[in-house]
Motif scaffolding. Structure first.
Motif, PDB file in Angstrom:
ATOM      1  N   PRO A  83      64.114  17.327 -28.416  1.00  0.00           N
ATOM      2  CA  PRO A  83      62.650  17.472 -28.280  1.00  0.00           C
ATOM      3  C   PRO A  83      62.283  18.782 -27.579  1.00  0.00           C
ATOM      4  CG  PRO A  83      63.333  15.271 -27.625  1.00  0.00           C
ATOM      5  CD  PRO A  83      64.592  16.028 -27.912  1.00  0.00           C
ATOM      6  N   SER A  84      63.035  19.179 -26.549  1.00  0.00           N
ATOM      7  CA  SER A  84      62.658  20.405 -25.808  1.00  0.00           C
ATOM      8  C   SER A  84      62.739  21.631 -26.724  1.00  0.00           C
ATOM      9  CB  SER A  84      63.561  20.594 -24.588  1.00  0.00           C
ATOM     10  OG  SER A  84      64.869  20.940 -24.975  1.00  0.00           O
ATOM     11  N   PHE A  85      63.708  21.656 -27.643  1.00  0.00           N
ATOM     12  CA  PHE A  85      63.883  22.836 -28.513  1.00  0.00           C
ATOM     13  C   PHE A  85      62.664  23.019 -29.426  1.00  0.00           C
ATOM     14  CE2 PHE A  85      68.781  23.592 -28.570  1.00  0.00           C
ATOM     15  CZ  PHE A  85      68.816  23.437 -27.201  1.00  0.00           C
ATOM     16  N   ARG A  86      62.025  21.896 -29.779  1.00  0.00           N
ATOM     17  CA  ARG A  86      60.886  21.981 -30.705  1.00  0.00           C
ATOM     18  C   ARG A  86      59.634  22.531 -30.028  1.00  0.00           C
ATOM     19  NH1 ARG A  86      63.266  16.966 -32.495  1.00  0.00           N
ATOM     20  NH2 ARG A  86      61.730  15.700 -31.379  1.00  0.00           N
ATOM     21  N   LEU A  87      59.672  22.601 -28.683  1.00  0.00           N
ATOM     22  CA  LEU A  87      58.486  23.089 -27.956  1.00  0.00           C
ATOM     23  C   LEU A  87      58.510  24.604 -27.763  1.00  0.00           C
ATOM     24  CD1 LEU A  87      58.302  20.425 -25.108  1.00  0.00           C
ATOM     25  CD2 LEU A  87      56.821  20.624 -27.103  1.00  0.00           C
ATOM     26  N   VAL A  88      59.669  25.237 -28.046  1.00  0.00           N
ATOM     27  CA  VAL A  88      59.799  26.664 -27.754  1.00  0.00           C
ATOM     28  C   VAL A  88      59.077  27.495 -28.821  1.00  0.00           C
ATOM     29  CG1 VAL A  88      61.470  28.536 -27.389  1.00  0.00           C
ATOM     30  CG2 VAL A  88      62.042  26.223 -26.652  1.00  0.00           C
ATOM     31  N   SER A  89      58.412  28.548 -28.384  1.00  0.00           N
ATOM     32  CA  SER A  89      57.773  29.528 -29.277  1.00  0.00           C
ATOM     33  C   SER A  89      56.854  28.868 -30.312  1.00  0.00           C
ATOM     34  CB  SER A  89      58.840  30.383 -29.981  1.00  0.00           C
ATOM     35  OG  SER A  89      59.613  31.070 -29.021  1.00  0.00           O
ATOM     36  N   GLY A  90      56.048  27.942 -29.838  1.00  0.00           N
ATOM     37  CA  GLY A  90      55.070  27.279 -30.710  1.00  0.00           C
ATOM     38  C   GLY A  90      55.730  26.533 -31.864  1.00  0.00           C
ATOM     39  N   LYS A  92      58.040  27.568 -33.676  1.00  0.00           N
ATOM     40  CA  LYS A  92      58.492  28.495 -34.726  1.00  0.00           C
ATOM     41  C   LYS A  92      59.583  29.412 -34.167  1.00  0.00           C
ATOM     42  CE  LYS A  92      55.569  27.289 -37.989  1.00  0.00           C
ATOM     43  NZ  LYS A  92      55.561  25.846 -37.717  1.00  0.00           N
ATOM     44  N   SER A  93      60.444  28.843 -33.331  1.00  0.00           N
ATOM     45  CA  SER A  93      61.494  29.654 -32.705  1.00  0.00           C
ATOM     46  C   SER A  93      62.661  29.878 -33.657  1.00  0.00           C
ATOM     47  CB  SER A  93      61.995  28.942 -31.448  1.00  0.00           C
ATOM     48  OG  SER A  93      63.135  29.590 -30.953  1.00  0.00           O
ATOM     49  N   MET A  94      63.169  31.114 -33.633  1.00  0.00           N
ATOM     50  CA  MET A  94      64.415  31.392 -34.352  1.00  0.00           C
ATOM     51  C   MET A  94      65.585  30.973 -33.465  1.00  0.00           C
ATOM     52  SD  MET A  94      67.086  33.634 -34.482  1.00  0.00           S
ATOM     53  CE  MET A  94      66.646  35.191 -33.763  1.00  0.00           C
ATOM     54  N   ALA A  95      65.490  31.306 -32.158  1.00  0.00           N
ATOM     55  CA  ALA A  95      66.591  31.051 -31.225  1.00  0.00           C
ATOM     56  C   ALA A  95      66.907  29.556 -31.115  1.00  0.00           C
ATOM     57  CB  ALA A  95      66.243  31.619 -29.852  1.00  0.00           C
ATOM     58  N   PHE A  96      65.868  28.711 -31.200  1.00  0.00           N
ATOM     59  CA  PHE A  96      66.078  27.269 -31.031  1.00  0.00           C
ATOM     60  C   PHE A  96      65.898  26.514 -32.348  1.00  0.00           C
ATOM     61  CE2 PHE A  96      65.504  28.961 -26.882  1.00  0.00           C
ATOM     62  CZ  PHE A  96      66.348  28.208 -26.086  1.00  0.00           C
ATOM     63  N   GLY A  97      65.749  27.263 -33.445  1.00  0.00           N
ATOM     64  CA  GLY A  97      65.513  26.646 -34.756  1.00  0.00           C
ATOM     65  C   GLY A  97      66.806  26.205 -35.416  1.00  0.00           C
ATOM     66  N   ARG A  98      66.689  25.236 -36.322  1.00  0.00           N
ATOM     67  CA  ARG A  98      67.871  24.697 -37.000  1.00  0.00           C
ATOM     68  C   ARG A  98      68.311  25.644 -38.103  1.00  0.00           C
ATOM     69  NH1 ARG A  98      67.984  18.493 -37.648  1.00  0.00           N
ATOM     70  NH2 ARG A  98      70.038  18.895 -36.798  1.00  0.00           N
ATOM     71  N   ARG A 107      66.106  35.288 -38.821  1.00  0.00           N
ATOM     72  CA  ARG A 107      67.003  35.989 -37.889  1.00  0.00           C
ATOM     73  C   ARG A 107      67.238  37.429 -38.354  1.00  0.00           C
ATOM     74  NH1 ARG A 107      71.693  35.480 -33.922  1.00  0.00           N
ATOM     75  NH2 ARG A 107      72.838  37.331 -34.524  1.00  0.00           N
ATOM     76  N   ARG A 108      67.442  37.600 -39.670  1.00  0.00           N
ATOM     77  CA  ARG A 108      67.686  38.944 -40.217  1.00  0.00           C
ATOM     78  C   ARG A 108      66.514  39.861 -39.878  1.00  0.00           C
ATOM     79  NH1 ARG A 108      69.621  36.975 -44.916  1.00  0.00           N
ATOM     80  NH2 ARG A 108      67.566  37.049 -45.888  1.00  0.00           N
ATOM     81  N   MET A 109      65.302  39.346 -40.063  1.00  0.00           N
ATOM     82  CA  MET A 109      64.105  40.143 -39.810  1.00  0.00           C
ATOM     83  C   MET A 109      63.985  40.473 -38.311  1.00  0.00           C
ATOM     84  SD  MET A 109      60.605  39.671 -38.790  1.00  0.00           S
ATOM     85  CE  MET A 109      60.401  37.923 -38.781  1.00  0.00           C
ATOM     86  N   ALA A 110      64.172  39.450 -37.449  1.00  0.00           N
ATOM     87  CA  ALA A 110      64.041  39.671 -35.998  1.00  0.00           C
ATOM     88  C   ALA A 110      65.091  40.679 -35.511  1.00  0.00           C
ATOM     89  CB  ALA A 110      64.201  38.338 -35.265  1.00  0.00           C
ATOM     90  N   ARG A 274      52.339  32.906 -41.298  1.00  0.00           N
ATOM     91  CA  ARG A 274      51.741  33.737 -40.231  1.00  0.00           C
ATOM     92  C   ARG A 274      52.179  33.316 -38.834  1.00  0.00           C
ATOM     93  NH1 ARG A 274      46.411  36.301 -40.606  1.00  0.00           N
ATOM     94  NH2 ARG A 274      45.702  35.267 -38.733  1.00  0.00           N
ATOM     95  N   ASP A 275      52.374  31.993 -38.644  1.00  0.00           N
ATOM     96  CA  ASP A 275      52.737  31.490 -37.309  1.00  0.00           C
ATOM     97  C   ASP A 275      54.080  32.035 -36.822  1.00  0.00           C
ATOM     98  OD1 ASP A 275      50.482  30.053 -37.390  1.00  0.00           O
ATOM     99  OD2 ASP A 275      51.444  28.137 -37.878  1.00  0.00           O
ATOM    100  N   TYR A 276      54.897  32.493 -37.760  1.00  0.00           N
ATOM    101  CA  TYR A 276      56.210  33.014 -37.364  1.00  0.00           C
ATOM    102  C   TYR A 276      56.110  34.381 -36.677  1.00  0.00           C
ATOM    103  CZ  TYR A 276      58.744  29.205 -39.488  1.00  0.00           C
ATOM    104  OH  TYR A 276      59.241  27.958 -39.762  1.00  0.00           O
ATOM    105  N   VAL A 277      54.939  35.045 -36.809  1.00  0.00           N
ATOM    106  CA  VAL A 277      54.785  36.340 -36.116  1.00  0.00           C
ATOM    107  C   VAL A 277      54.871  36.083 -34.613  1.00  0.00           C
ATOM    108  CG1 VAL A 277      53.236  38.265 -35.637  1.00  0.00           C
ATOM    109  CG2 VAL A 277      53.384  37.353 -37.966  1.00  0.00           C
ATOM    110  N   ALA A 278      53.994  35.188 -34.111  1.00  0.00           N
ATOM    111  CA  ALA A 278      53.990  34.910 -32.664  1.00  0.00           C
ATOM    112  C   ALA A 278      55.284  34.197 -32.251  1.00  0.00           C
ATOM    113  CB  ALA A 278      52.776  34.068 -32.299  1.00  0.00           C
TER     114      ALA A 278
END
Ligand code: HEM
Length: 488
Positions: A83-90, A92-98, A107-110, A274-278
């Motif tokens: 659950p905590s991983f889903r709260l990171v970066s709105g 839309k986290s790459m670091a905590f995403g599956r 990841r390639r883009m970041a 768009r949400d992936y920008v933030a």
């Protein structure tokens, strides 16, 4: 995903007896990486524990970790569904995403964008260097101001702001004053982040602790708030950038990511809305400031602990750089003692002792053990950096171990230090942070001498989270040229 028939063979990894309800929680101790090293001596480099009802496989030692993260990279590239991983970066986290096809594109883009603005070729590399040099000079002024009259100050909050400013300039084209209370408050809650997502955190594995007041519940509440605040800060910056976006001019990383996701052909194809920008910018800003400032705090603590090394490094800087200019990135190859000091700081402190938790994306076989899909995996980097078979006297701080007989840096050995992880989840800020730590350390040492507070004990004890942080300590700085002049 096609299941490998071999992965169905093999037995489950061994491990200590796990109690009902708690599992091995009470055995973890304050520094789980040390407990894992002890358990690895008994059970081998792959073993299993339970935290609550969650089975966790712990990997130790270079050979096993390489076998998993490099040779079976996709199978070990997942993240737990916590659950905590889903709260990171709105969310839309790459670091905590599956791990998925979309995640790979994200990841390639970041990674490519971060590299383009920091360590790729001129002119951006030079611009990055200028940001760090400017921040280092501001930092020196603050350190000297607060050391006036031989006073002692806690350097860590200054390091946090200075490092955050570098990443803020790259991401948003903006820096903040050391006196800015709102910026300080935003950054000051970092510890709660690491305490929630680090190995050994109980937030996700003992969900019933959320039902009544206790310290774990309050850590998780703080975690929710700090994620919301950090994400809101980034969203406001993104909104400003959207209003002034000009496809002809890429001012910073925000513009580059807006360009890729909202104006380029790739964003929609890759499934990045768009949400992936933030989301991406919150990841980069969040990960980028806390880690490098922690590294600098350890660097300074070790310089205080080993004053003779401080003088040797200053002598090397004076010989190679001279007194007429500041150190620059191109000096790096000519400053082997400084590089060795930094690598030894990373190895010795191993201040990210266990990576962000991984998860298996398929059934896998590792060292003859069967690990089912979706198993949580802890990667013990500390065990690699303190392996007695690899390092002579690993418990000693000895930068000389990275220098050969001709006092040149042993590049192969530096590559054996594991602090940025390996494989598909390896840190995307590794090159940037090494350059940033080098520049800050070189400029600080070139300009200042640092004295410990004689009323404090210099200890390597630390605060534990995803990163290990030194306990608060104080220091006094003097400008070197002034010190030299007063000697004359
Ligand atoms: C991930 C270490 C600085 C961005 C990680 C991980 C470690 C790490 C251990 C987890 C890897 C894994 O789960 O296997 C460090 C250290 C740093 C540092 C020691 C400084 C000395 C930075 C900086 C940035 C950054 C400056 C960005 C500007 C990231 C990102 C991830 C990550 C986005 C997630 C990667 C993924 O999940 O694919 N870092 N890091 N890091 N780091 Fe760093």
């Amino acid at each position: 995903v096609r299941r490998s028939p071999r992965a169905q063979e093999g037995r489950r990894p061994p491990g200590p007896f796990a109690w009902p309800l708690l599992g091995n929680v009470l055995q973890l101790g304050r520094l789980p990486h040390l407990t894992f090293c002890r358990l690895a001596q008994k059970y081998g480099s792959v073993f299993q524990i339970r935290l609550g009802r969650q089975a966790i496989v712990v990997l130790n030692g270079e050979a096993t970790i390489r076998q998993a993260l490099v040779r079976q990279s996709a199978q070990f590239a997942g993240r737990p569904n916590f659950p905590s991983f889903r709260l990171v970066s709105g969310g839309k986290s790459m670091a905590f995403g599956r791990y998925s096809e979309q995640w790979r594109a994200h990841r390639r883009m970041a990674h490519a964008t971060l590299k383009a603005f920091s360590t790729a070729n001129a002119p951006n590399k030079r611009l990055f260097e200028q940001h760090v040099a400017a921040e280092a000079q501001e930092l020196i002024e603050e350190l000297l101001l607060r050391s006036a009259g031989s006073a002692y100050l806690d350097p860590s909050p200054l390091f946090t702001v200075a490092n955050a400013n570098v990443i803020c300039a790259l991401c948003f084209g903006k820096r903040y004053s050391h006196a800015d209370k709102e910026f300080q408050a935003l950054l000051g809650r970092n510890d709660k982040f690491g305490q929630t997502v680090g190995a050994g955190s109980l937030v996700d594995v003992l969900p019933w602790l959320q039902r009544f007041p206790n310290p774990v519940r309050s850590v998780f509440r703080d975690f929710k708030v700090l994620n919301q605040e950090l994400h809101a800060f980034v969203c406001a910056k993104v909104a400003q950038h959207r209003l002034t976006y000009d496809p002809q001019v890429t001012r910073d990383i925000s513009d580059a990511i807006i360009g890729h996701i909202e104006h380029g052909p790739a964003g929609a194809k890759e499934g990045l809305s768009r949400d992936y920008v933030a989301g991406t910018l919150t990841d980069i800003f969040g990960a980028g400031q806390d880690t490098t400032s922690t590294a600098l705090a350890w660097v300074l603590l070790l310089l205080l602990k080993y004053p003779q090394l401080q003088s040797q490094l200053q002598a090397e800087l004076d010989r190679v750089v001279g007194r007429a200019r500041l150190p620059i990135a191109d000096d790096r190859a000519s400053l082997p003692h400084l590089e060795a000091f930094i690598y030894e700081t990373l190895r010795y402190t191993s201040f990210v002792p266990v990576t962000i938790p991984h998860a298996t994306t398929d059934d896998v076989l590792l060292d003859g053990f069967r690990i089912p899909k979706d198993t949580v995996v802890f990667v013990n980097q500390w065990s690699v950096n303190h392996d007695q078979c690899k390092w002579k006297d690993p418990h000693l701080f000895d930068p000389g171990r990275f220098l050969d007989a001709e006092q040149k840096l042993d590049r192969d050995l530096t590559c054996s230090v594991m602090i940025f992880s390996l494989g598909k989840r390896r840190c995307i800020g590794d090159q940037l942070s090494k350059l940033q730590i080098f520049l800050f350390t070189a400029i600080l040492l070139h300009q200042c001498s640092f004295r410990p507070n004689p009323t404090e004990r210099l200890t390597m004890d630390c605060i534990h989270g995803l990163a290990l942080k030194p306990l608060p300590f104080t220091v006094s700085a003097t400008r070197r040229d002034t010190a030299l002049q007063s000697c004359w």
